[in-house]
Motif scaffolding. Structure first.
Motif, PDB file in Angstrom:
ATOM      1  N   VAL A  20      14.170 -18.071  -1.667  1.00 46.60           N
ATOM      2  CA  VAL A  20      13.706 -16.789  -1.144  1.00 46.60           C
ATOM      3  C   VAL A  20      13.765 -15.709  -2.219  1.00 46.60           C
ATOM      4  N   SER A  21      14.900 -15.612  -2.904  1.00 46.77           N
ATOM      5  CA  SER A  21      15.039 -14.615  -3.974  1.00 46.77           C
ATOM      6  C   SER A  21      14.509 -15.131  -5.307  1.00 46.77           C
ATOM      7  N   HIS A  22      14.168 -16.434  -5.348  1.00 43.58           N
ATOM      8  CA  HIS A  22      13.648 -17.052  -6.580  1.00 43.58           C
ATOM      9  C   HIS A  22      14.666 -16.924  -7.708  1.00 43.58           C
ATOM     10  N   ARG A  23      15.936 -17.190  -7.376  1.00 43.36           N
ATOM     11  CA  ARG A  23      17.023 -16.969  -8.334  1.00 43.36           C
ATOM     12  C   ARG A  23      17.922 -18.199  -8.407  1.00 43.36           C
ATOM     13  N   ALA A  24      18.346 -18.508  -9.622  1.00 46.96           N
ATOM     14  CA  ALA A  24      19.306 -19.585  -9.841  1.00 46.96           C
ATOM     15  C   ALA A  24      20.589 -18.990 -10.398  1.00 46.96           C
ATOM     16  N   THR A  25      21.729 -19.507  -9.931  1.00 46.76           N
ATOM     17  CA  THR A  25      23.022 -19.012 -10.391  1.00 46.76           C
ATOM     18  C   THR A  25      23.966 -20.184 -10.636  1.00 46.76           C
ATOM     19  N   ALA A  26      24.955 -19.934 -11.466  1.00 47.58           N
ATOM     20  CA  ALA A  26      26.033 -20.900 -11.691  1.00 47.58           C
ATOM     21  C   ALA A  26      27.293 -20.360 -11.026  1.00 47.58           C
ATOM     22  N   VAL A  27      27.888 -21.180 -10.154  1.00 45.91           N
ATOM     23  CA  VAL A  27      29.075 -20.757  -9.410  1.00 45.91           C
ATOM     24  C   VAL A  27      30.209 -21.731  -9.713  1.00 45.91           C
ATOM     25  N   TRP A  28      31.075 -21.346 -10.636  1.00 49.56           N
ATOM     26  CA  TRP A  28      32.239 -22.148 -10.978  1.00 49.56           C
ATOM     27  C   TRP A  28      33.460 -21.604 -10.244  1.00 49.56           C
ATOM     28  N   PRO A  29      34.427 -22.469  -9.906  1.00 54.42           N
ATOM     29  CA  PRO A  29      35.641 -22.006  -9.221  1.00 54.42           C
ATOM     30  C   PRO A  29      36.356 -20.928 -10.032  1.00 54.42           C
ATOM     31  N   ASN A  30      36.820 -19.901  -9.310  1.00 49.06           N
ATOM     32  CA  ASN A  30      37.600 -18.815  -9.901  1.00 49.06           C
ATOM     33  C   ASN A  30      36.818 -17.985 -10.927  1.00 49.06           C
ATOM     34  N   GLU A  31      35.483 -18.065 -10.876  1.00 50.09           N
ATOM     35  CA  GLU A  31      34.655 -17.269 -11.777  1.00 50.09           C
ATOM     36  C   GLU A  31      33.582 -16.536 -10.977  1.00 50.09           C
ATOM     37  N   GLN A  32      33.133 -15.419 -11.512  1.00 46.11           N
ATOM     38  CA  GLN A  32      32.035 -14.695 -10.892  1.00 46.11           C
ATOM     39  C   GLN A  32      30.732 -15.480 -11.071  1.00 46.11           C
ATOM     40  N   PRO A  33      29.868 -15.502 -10.051  1.00 44.56           N
ATOM     41  CA  PRO A  33      28.563 -16.181 -10.214  1.00 44.56           C
ATOM     42  C   PRO A  33      27.789 -15.581 -11.383  1.00 44.56           C
ATOM     43  N   LYS A  34      27.108 -16.442 -12.111  1.00 39.93           N
ATOM     44  CA  LYS A  34      26.330 -15.993 -13.266  1.00 39.93           C
ATOM     45  C   LYS A  34      24.870 -16.371 -13.074  1.00 39.93           C
ATOM     46  N   ILE A  35      23.991 -15.416 -13.317  1.00 35.06           N
ATOM     47  CA  ILE A  35      22.558 -15.654 -13.197  1.00 35.06           C
ATOM     48  C   ILE A  35      22.093 -16.604 -14.308  1.00 35.06           C
ATOM     49  N   ILE A  36      21.249 -17.563 -13.945  1.00 35.84           N
ATOM     50  CA  ILE A  36      20.639 -18.463 -14.920  1.00 35.84           C
ATOM     51  C   ILE A  36      19.202 -17.993 -15.152  1.00 35.84           C
ATOM     52  N   PRO A  37      18.893 -17.453 -16.333  1.00 42.23           N
ATOM     53  CA  PRO A  37      17.543 -16.934 -16.577  1.00 42.23           C
ATOM     54  C   PRO A  37      16.548 -18.066 -16.797  1.00 42.23           C
ATOM     55  N   LEU A  38      15.553 -18.161 -15.935  1.00 37.00           N
ATOM     56  CA  LEU A  38      14.581 -19.250 -15.997  1.00 37.00           C
ATOM     57  C   LEU A  38      13.160 -18.710 -16.025  1.00 37.00           C
ATOM     58  N   GLY A  39      12.311 -19.338 -16.835  1.00 39.05           N
ATOM     59  CA  GLY A  39      10.882 -19.073 -16.762  1.00 39.05           C
ATOM     60  C   GLY A  39      10.322 -19.743 -15.520  1.00 39.05           C
ATOM     61  N   PRO A  40       9.079 -19.441 -15.152  1.00 42.65           N
ATOM     62  CA  PRO A  40       8.522 -19.963 -13.900  1.00 42.65           C
ATOM     63  C   PRO A  40       8.443 -21.477 -13.834  1.00 42.65           C
ATOM     64  N   THR A  41       8.083 -22.122 -14.938  1.00 43.69           N
ATOM     65  CA  THR A  41       7.982 -23.583 -14.907  1.00 43.69           C
ATOM     66  C   THR A  41       9.359 -24.224 -14.849  1.00 43.69           C
ATOM     67  N   GLU A  42      10.326 -23.669 -15.585  1.00 43.05           N
ATOM     68  CA  GLU A  42      11.680 -24.213 -15.535  1.00 43.05           C
ATOM     69  C   GLU A  42      12.278 -24.051 -14.133  1.00 43.05           C
ATOM     70  N   TYR A  43      11.944 -22.947 -13.470  1.00 40.39           N
ATOM     71  CA  TYR A  43      12.428 -22.754 -12.101  1.00 40.39           C
ATOM     72  C   TYR A  43      11.865 -23.841 -11.188  1.00 40.39           C
ATOM     73  N   ARG A  44      10.569 -24.086 -11.266  1.00 36.80           N
ATOM     74  CA  ARG A  44       9.938 -25.105 -10.422  1.00 36.80           C
ATOM     75  C   ARG A  44      10.508 -26.489 -10.727  1.00 36.80           C
ATOM     76  N   LEU A  45      10.752 -26.764 -11.988  1.00 31.45           N
ATOM     77  CA  LEU A  45      11.308 -28.047 -12.388  1.00 31.45           C
ATOM     78  C   LEU A  45      12.712 -28.225 -11.823  1.00 31.45           C
ATOM     79  N   LEU A  46      13.531 -27.187 -11.954  1.00 31.26           N
ATOM     80  CA  LEU A  46      14.894 -27.253 -11.422  1.00 31.26           C
ATOM     81  C   LEU A  46      14.865 -27.378  -9.903  1.00 31.26           C
ATOM     82  N   GLN A  47      13.978 -26.649  -9.259  1.00 33.12           N
ATOM     83  CA  GLN A  47      13.880 -26.707  -7.804  1.00 33.12           C
ATOM     84  C   GLN A  47      13.537 -28.120  -7.336  1.00 33.12           C
ATOM     85  N   PHE A  48      12.584 -28.772  -7.996  1.00 35.73           N
ATOM     86  CA  PHE A  48      12.213 -30.124  -7.598  1.00 35.73           C
ATOM     87  C   PHE A  48      13.364 -31.101  -7.831  1.00 35.73           C
TER      88      PHE A  48
END
Length: 237
Positions: free
Chosen positions: A142-170
């Motif tokens: 929905v937000s078109h956003r990827a994040t990394a969520v490690w224990p005891n750490e703040q979530p970090k945004i993963i900067p992705l181009g449009p094709t990398e986002y689609r690839l990761l989503q699939f």
């Protein structure tokens, strides 16, 4: 919604020919003969997609694509590169610079319009699935956003181009499964777009590069002779 296409091409006849065909296809079109003019246009309003010539005066399309990908505001902007260079190494360099697709000159105008449409379809966020999670990687369609969520750490945004986002989503929609390059081309790029399997390797490399700063690149595994997969239990820690 009418999509706006920015053509960055220093040959007026080619730019005009592309503009006429895109206008006939229902797009709004703007032209820029060099990157400085393109930047001014983008500051006023971001286009839906950029058609970018490789050889430009002052700054090459390859360098400009790298700068667009490094900028938060333009990182997700689809880029279709035009090039007279047809060698595989040149195509890979263009994709490595940040382009999502390429068309070699001379090109078919019908193919160019088809590729523009395909890139814009891939850019549209999918509403069909809910949030996805594999290991620490979280993806919200929905937000078109990827994040990394490690224990005891703040979530970090993963900067992705449009094709990398689609690839990761699939990949995240089909975890632990090995996907061949042909299958990834069909699922992520679309079966109606004819590009080389090497393109998949380039975008996997770009996806891993985006995941590496948050220690998530190891979740994308290469299965020799078969393809790629995303796993919850990487073999390399």
């Amino acid at each position: 919604m009418t999509h706006r296409i920015l053509i960055v091409e220093d040959e007026p006849s080619i730019a005009e020919l592309i503009a006429i065909n895109l206008s006939h296809a229902g797009f709004e079109v703007e032209k820029a003969m060099q990157t400085e003019i393109a930047l001014v246009s983008m500051r006023e309003q971001l286009p839906s997609l950029v058609i970018l010539d490789w050889m430009l005066p002052g700054k090459s399309g390859v360098q400009f694509a790298k700068e667009l990908r490094a900028n938060e505001r333009t990182r997700s902007l689809p880029i279709l590169m035009l090039t007279a260079k047809s060698e595989e190494a040149d195509k890979v360099l263009g994709l490595d610079s940040g382009a999502d697709d390429y068309v070699t000159k001379p090109f078919s105008l019908k193919e160019l319009v088809a590729r523009v449409n395909a890139l814009l379809r891939r850019q549209t966020p999918s509403q069909e699935s809910g949030p996805l999670a594999v290991g620490p990687i979280r993806l919200d369609p929905v937000s078109h956003r990827a994040t990394a969520v490690w224990p005891n750490e703040q979530p970090k945004i993963i900067p992705l181009g449009p094709t990398e986002y689609r690839l990761l989503q699939f990949l995240m929609s089909n975890p632990e499964r090995v996907h061949s390059r042909t299958n990834l081309l069909d699922q992520v790029w679309g079966s109606e777009v004819y590009i080389e399997e090497r393109t998949v390797d380039v975008h996997i490399k770009r996806l891993r590069a985006a995941l590496a700063p948050v220690d998530c690149d190891r979740f994308i595994e290469t299965v020799r002779g078969s393809g790629y997969r995303i796993t919850k239990t990487p073999t390399h820690t």
